[in-house]
Design an enzyme around this catalytic site. Structure first.
Site, PDB file in Angstrom:
ATOM      1  N   GLY B  34       0.693  -1.088  -0.062  1.00 44.32           N
ATOM      2  CA  GLY B  34      -0.202   0.118  -0.262  1.00 44.32           C
ATOM      3  C   GLY B  34       0.982   1.472   0.178  1.00 44.32           C
ATOM      4  CG  HIS B  35       1.101   4.218  -3.645  1.00 43.81           C
ATOM      5  ND1 HIS B  35       2.793   3.713  -4.322  1.00 43.81           N
ATOM      6  CD2 HIS B  35       0.090   3.012  -4.778  1.00 43.81           C
ATOM      7  CE1 HIS B  35       2.820   3.178  -5.213  1.00 43.81           C
ATOM      8  NE2 HIS B  35       1.344   2.909  -5.594  1.00 43.81           N
ATOM      9  CB  VAL B  36      -1.604   5.535   2.730  1.00 44.51           C
ATOM     10  CG1 VAL B  36      -1.775   6.565   1.398  1.00 44.51           C
ATOM     11  CG2 VAL B  36      -2.066   4.055   2.979  1.00 44.51           C
ATOM     12  CD  GLU B  37      -0.934   0.373   5.382  1.00 40.69           C
ATOM     13  OE1 GLU B  37      -0.598  -0.440   6.445  1.00 40.69           O
ATOM     14  OE2 GLU B  37      -2.298   0.220   4.926  1.00 40.69           O
ATOM     15  CG  MET B  38       4.969  -1.526   4.924  1.00 39.90           C
ATOM     16  SD  MET B  38       5.058  -2.897   5.603  1.00 39.90           S
ATOM     17  CE  MET B  38       6.428  -3.537   5.010  1.00 39.90           C
TER      18      MET B  38
END
Lengths: 466, 249
Positions: B34-38
């Site tokens: 995910g772009h907003v996570e890792m």
């Protein structure tokens, strides 16, 4: 068996073995456990399908603990279906049935999940409505009878969902409630009216989505296919047996042929062994003969030597002694001509050449020989050529006749000088006569005397001889 | 988005608020890529782990195929499956230990059932086994407009109109420890969350006394992890401002 044939047989054997192995792999690949696994999966699907329906019934009866059970059953249904699809992936003949089964399971899961959601909402309103009606009735007693009737009608309708008359009556009552501004009650009644049919639809969808029929379709298709595979498997097994038998028969034939060859080899070995024994005996005899000849050569007084290409190869002790050498080694390897007087070398060389090139035995040759110290002795020499290892070698025998010549010379002088008539006679002719004889018979030369017969000399003499 | 707790996630029937991952292994893809996570990729993760000899050795020992993306997912999922919090006071009560929970907590349990909370929050994880529309008895999203597509819930997965604003019902086992609440974290306290649920899901009012008892019941749900009780000593969720009261309509 010839090596080429042997190679061909081995090649044929390997090809046959390879074919047998391939057939064996095909036979081994077939597993009858697949039928068991597939039917176990199908039975589990049937069981889970039935259990999920039971779960739904229990949930409708407020057994909320069955939510987990239903959820697990649905997950397990999906897992077993995936497992089944994987097991039967290589069977295009039943792909249609499998897809139908999957589609029915998806429909069932979807309906069951919707059931889970909607039931929670329905049960909440169903449980709350009597409470709410009680609360409103307490606050507005004039509505108590109408509300109790609504409550009764709603629950009757839940039991008789196809009762159109009841449904219309509820609809009328709800309009009245709406007019009274009882929004919350209206909402909960709406929930009941809206979600109860949905719940029934979900239950119907689960009950009639056709999972048992789809399972039966898969089972029938699989069993038909499995029967075919089983027959093919039996056929492959029979072929495998035939191939194994052929392989064994071929092996047995080869072994028989090999045993025959081994027998022949054994017989040839025995013959060879006899031949070897014979050869050994011959060799022994030859060695003994050689030893005897060697002993003979070693013991005879005549010089015996063997030379090749004009060089001594062997000399006996008599030769060592005759040529005045210290040991045989002094002579071996030296030139034969070194032991021949210079004046006789041409004659010797010619004679040697005649029997080396012509292979003929040479006549006895009287020649002068040289000892190691250079002194001369006269010898009778006879050469015998023979072939050894493809080359001509000469056996040379030398007899020292120096003493005999000296005695002969001395006898000749005695006869010549004797006053007595001395003659030699053989076969009716005179061979020789001394000067006294020639003088006595008045014959001028010996040759003339030799032409005479005994009768020509004297009758008494002839009578005396008779 | 309000990230759900990973504890007891193994007991959920699906992962994420919209249930887009059926298993923990599938769920792991989300945070990793995910772009907003890792914002990583699996080849990158594999390469990083492969650079560490101990990881290489461990994976080679545990998996026949060694260090692969699938095995990494499985390893993490297996770890998550160990993150369970059993043996809560409520578990002991259900097993027959009557004094495991107090009289007020028992009352809370009764109310939890009678108010209909149990219709969705039930089972071994006290939730986590069905999807439910947020806003059955009222239009939640009219009152709380969605800030992003996450508010559409399961619709994002199925595209079906009936799945609009439908979310996975969360587990309540660690609810007292995992504020804020809902998919968007809009409810800061349990009292807020229960009041919103009572309004939009149950279509009824819950008096503060009953609310307090229900929250007290929720305090009996955290179990043990690593031999330690997870139940908080401070019960600050029991203190909440009084609600406006009105008549039944």
């Amino acid at each position: 068996m010839k090596p080429v044939m042997m190679r061909l047989h081995v090649l044929a054997l390997l090809v046959l073995l390879l074919v047998v192995l391939l057939q064996f792999r095909q036979v081994q690949r077939f597993s009858d456990s697949l039928a068991h696994q597939v039917h176990t999966d199908l039975e589990q699907l049937i069981s889970l399908d039935a259990r999920s329906e039971v779960d739904m019934l229990l949930l409708q009866n407020h057994r909320v603990s069955n939510y987990d059970q239903l959820t697990e059953d649905l997950v397990e249904l999906g897992q077993i279906d995936a497992q089944l699809q994987e097991r039967l992936a290589g069977m295009p003949e039943i792909t249609g049935a499998l897809q139908t089964l999957k589609a029915t399971l998806v429909s069932q899961t979807k309906a069951a999940e919707a059931f889970k959601s909607d039931l929670g909402i329905l049960l909440n309103s169903q449980r709350y409505l009597p409470v709410l009606i009680g609360q409103i009735s307490a606050q507005r007693p004039e509505l108590r009878v109408a509300l109790i009737r609504l409550n009764r009608d709603l629950f009757e309708w839940l039991l008789e969902p196809n009762n159109q008359e009841l449904e219309q009556a509820i609809s009328r009552q709800l309009n009245e409630i709406r007019a009274e501004g009882l929004t919350r009650l209206e909402h909960h009644a709406d929930v009941l009216m809206h979600y109860a049919p949905r719940i029934r639809e979900h239950v119907d969808a689960v009950a009639h989505c056709g999972i048992p029929e789809s399972i039966a379709m898969v089972a029938t298709g699989f069993d038909h296919l499995y029967d075919q595979q089983l027959q093919a498997h039996h056929s492959k097994r029979v072929w495998l047996m035939i191939m194994v038998m052929a392989l064994l028969a071929y092996l047995a034939t080869l072994l028989y042929k090999l045993s025959l060859s081994m027998r022949k080899i054994h017989a040839a070995n025995l013959k060879l062994s006899d031949l070897q024994q014979q050869l050994e005996q011959d060799l022994q005899a030859r060695t003994e003969a050689e030893q005897r000849f060697r002993q003979l050569f070693e013991s005879i007084p005549d010089a015996v030597g063997v030379h090749r290409d004009g060089r001594w190869l062997y000399v006996n002790p008599a030769a060592v002694s005759m040529f005045g050498a210290r040991t045989a080694a002094d002579l071996i390897g030296s030139s034969v001509l070194d032991r021949v007087h210079a004046d006789d070398r041409d004659t010797f060389t010619r004679q040697l050449s005649s029997y080396v090139t012509g292979g003929k035995r040479a006549p006895l040759l009287v020649q002068r020989n040289l000892r190691m110290d250079g002194t001369v002795f006269t010898g009778e020499v006879r050469g015998v050529p023979f072939i050894e290892a493809g080359e001509v070698v000469v056996l040379e025998v030398v007899r020292d006749i120096s003493e005999r010549i000296r005695v002969e010379n001395r006898y000749s002088k005695l006869v010549e000088s004797s006053s007595a008539a001395i003659m030699t006679f053989a076969d009716g002719h005179f061979l020789s006569a001394n000067p006294a004889t020639l003088s006595m018979f008045g014959v001028p030369v010996q040759e003339d005397f030799c032409l005479l017969g005994p009768v020509d000399v004297s009758p008494p003499l002839t009578a005396g001889w008779a | 988005m309000n990230s759900p707790t990973v504890f007891n996630a193994a007991l959920n029937f699906a992962q994420f608020w919209d249930g887009r991952a059926a298993t923990l292994e599938e769920q792991i893809d989300g945070p990793v890529t995910g772009h907003v996570e890792m914002a990583a990729s699996w080849p990158e993760v594999e390469a990083r782990l492969a650079a560490d000899g101990s990881y290489r050795d461990s994976f080679s020992r545990l998996y026949t195929t060694g260090l692969t993306a699938e095995n990494i997912k499985n390893a993490i999922a297996e770890f998550e499956r160990s993150l369970l919090t059993p043996d809560s006071r409520f578990d002991r009560y259900l097993r027959g230990q009557d004094d495991a929970i107090t009289a007020d907590e028992k009352r809370g349990y009764r109310l939890f059932k009678s108010y209909g909370c149990v219709a969705c929050h039930q089972g071994r994880n006290v939730g986590g086994n069905l999807f439910q529309v947020l806003g059955v008895m009222g239009d939640y999203f009219a009152d709380h407009p969605a800030e992003n597509s996450a508010g559409r819930g399961r619709f994002n997965v199925t595209g079906l109109a009936e799945d609009m604003h439908r979310f996975k019902v969360p587990s309540l086992r660690l609810a007292v420890l995992t504020a804020p609440y809902f998919h968007n974290g809009s409810a800061k306290t349990l009292a807020d969350a229960i009041r919103i649920m009572s309004k939009y899901q149950l279509g009824r009012d819950i008096p503060d006394d009953d609310l307090r008892s229900i929250i007290a019941f929720l305090y009996t749900l955290p179990g043990h992890y690593g031999g330690h009780s997870l139940e908080p000593v401070d019960r600050d969720q029991l203190s909440f401002p009084a609600a406006d009261t009105g008549g039944v309509r």
